[in-house]
Design a protein around this motif. Sequence first.
Motif, short mmCIF file in Angstrom:
data_model
loop_
_atom_site.label_atom_id
_atom_site.label_comp_id
_atom_site.label_asym_id
_atom_site.label_seq_id
_atom_site.Cartn_x
_atom_site.Cartn_y
_atom_site.Cartn_z
N ASP A 106 0.81 -1.22 0.00
CA ASP A 106 0.00 0.00 0.00
C ASP A 106 0.85 1.27 0.00
O ASP A 106 0.48 2.28 -0.60
N ALA A 148 -3.45 -10.60 0.66
CA ALA A 148 -3.85 -9.33 0.04
C ALA A 148 -3.63 -8.22 1.05
O ALA A 148 -3.64 -8.46 2.27
N PHE A 150 -4.41 -4.54 2.96
CA PHE A 150 -5.35 -3.48 3.33
C PHE A 150 -4.74 -2.66 4.46
O PHE A 150 -4.32 -3.22 5.48
N TYR A 167 -5.87 -11.84 9.87
CA TYR A 167 -5.50 -10.44 9.68
C TYR A 167 -4.93 -9.92 11.00
O TYR A 167 -5.63 -9.87 12.02
N GLN A 186 -8.47 -11.15 -2.65
CA GLN A 186 -8.41 -9.86 -3.31
C GLN A 186 -9.09 -8.79 -2.47
O GLN A 186 -10.14 -9.03 -1.88
N LYS A 187 -8.49 -7.60 -2.44
CA LYS A 187 -9.16 -6.46 -1.83
C LYS A 187 -10.17 -5.90 -2.83
O LYS A 187 -9.84 -5.69 -4.00
N ARG A 188 -11.37 -5.63 -2.37
CA ARG A 188 -12.36 -4.98 -3.22
C ARG A 188 -12.04 -3.49 -3.31
O ARG A 188 -11.92 -2.82 -2.28
N SER A 192 -13.15 -1.44 2.33
CA SER A 192 -12.27 -2.09 3.31
C SER A 192 -12.54 -3.60 3.35
O SER A 192 -12.28 -4.25 4.36
N GLU A 193 -13.05 -4.15 2.24
CA GLU A 193 -13.37 -5.57 2.17
C GLU A 193 -12.21 -6.39 1.60
O GLU A 193 -11.59 -6.00 0.61
N ILE A 194 -11.97 -7.54 2.22
CA ILE A 194 -11.12 -8.59 1.66
C ILE A 194 -12.07 -9.67 1.14
O ILE A 194 -12.99 -10.11 1.85
N SER A 215 -16.80 -12.13 1.65
CA SER A 215 -15.95 -10.99 1.99
C SER A 215 -15.94 -10.78 3.49
O SER A 215 -16.80 -11.30 4.22
N ASP A 217 -15.30 -7.26 5.93
CA ASP A 217 -14.99 -5.85 6.02
C ASP A 217 -14.09 -5.63 7.23
O ASP A 217 -14.50 -5.80 8.38
#
Length: 296
Positions: A106, A148, A150, A167, A186-188, A192-194, A215, A217
């Motif tokens: 990020d 992924a 975030f 996480y 995958q991050k949407r 803040s969704e995985i 997903s 959040d």
Amino acid sequence: MKYTLCLLAFLFTGVFSHAQSSCDLILLETKKMFGNFSVIPGSAQKLTDRDGYDNQPSFLNNDQVAFSSIDENGNSDIIVYSFDTEEFMNMTRTEFKSEFSPRLTDCGKYISAVTVEEDSAQRLWLYPINFGEPELLYDDIEPVAYYAWFNNIAAMNILGEPNKLVYPYSRENVVELAENIGNCIQKRPKTSEITYIDKGTSVVLNGKETFELKSYDLEEKIAGNHGVALGQSDDFTWIDKNTLIMAKGQELYIKKVNKSMEWEKIAVVSMPGYGDISRLAASPRGDKLVLVMKRK
């Protein structure tokens, strides 16, 4: 085979086995207009072309894509391809380690990769884009399969019985989000969704077994559901916040999660000498799609 190391500036804007099938990266030109996504007919071309394993593409920005590549000695390195110069470079060149699943962090300062170390430990490492010394991210979380990003923290699929999606909100607060997920996380976009495929329970749709796309959040700390995946396919990606894309065989399908839970076929990718599509990655601007296709 090692790719030639080029002096190229970056534009800032499971268990892994060496016995992998031979596959190449295929580029499609695409367009996104007024919320509609389509593939430009006749645009398919090879990015890689060798009897070996080139896989797991991930866009670093709209002009560069990273992927993992296994050489003739069975060692995997991270390679970066630049579309403007049409050149490859080695991001890693390690003799006794193997790197898989590259992604840009990020903060934009590192390419992360799942690294199989000399003692077979499988952990997440950070490789500075200025080619500085790599850094181990989580020394006590392994074996990592896929992940992924975030908020500068990695959501990771940890191998075990069962596999667990975790996480680490902090070192002391590593939260389990799900069990028995697929190989794709995958991050949407703009959320803040995985997102992931739940392999723990199956769904029978039109007489065929499939799985649900789910997903979590990470800010709201609530689970969600985006309907069913496409058959037995295991890989997916987001074109934008509301558009998912998956492949089945040589066919590409999209789904608008804000309008319909149905998959719509948008293209068939037929390349001489190639079989099914196994993975895919979309560019940030939605004008490129990189596929992984298996050699016959």
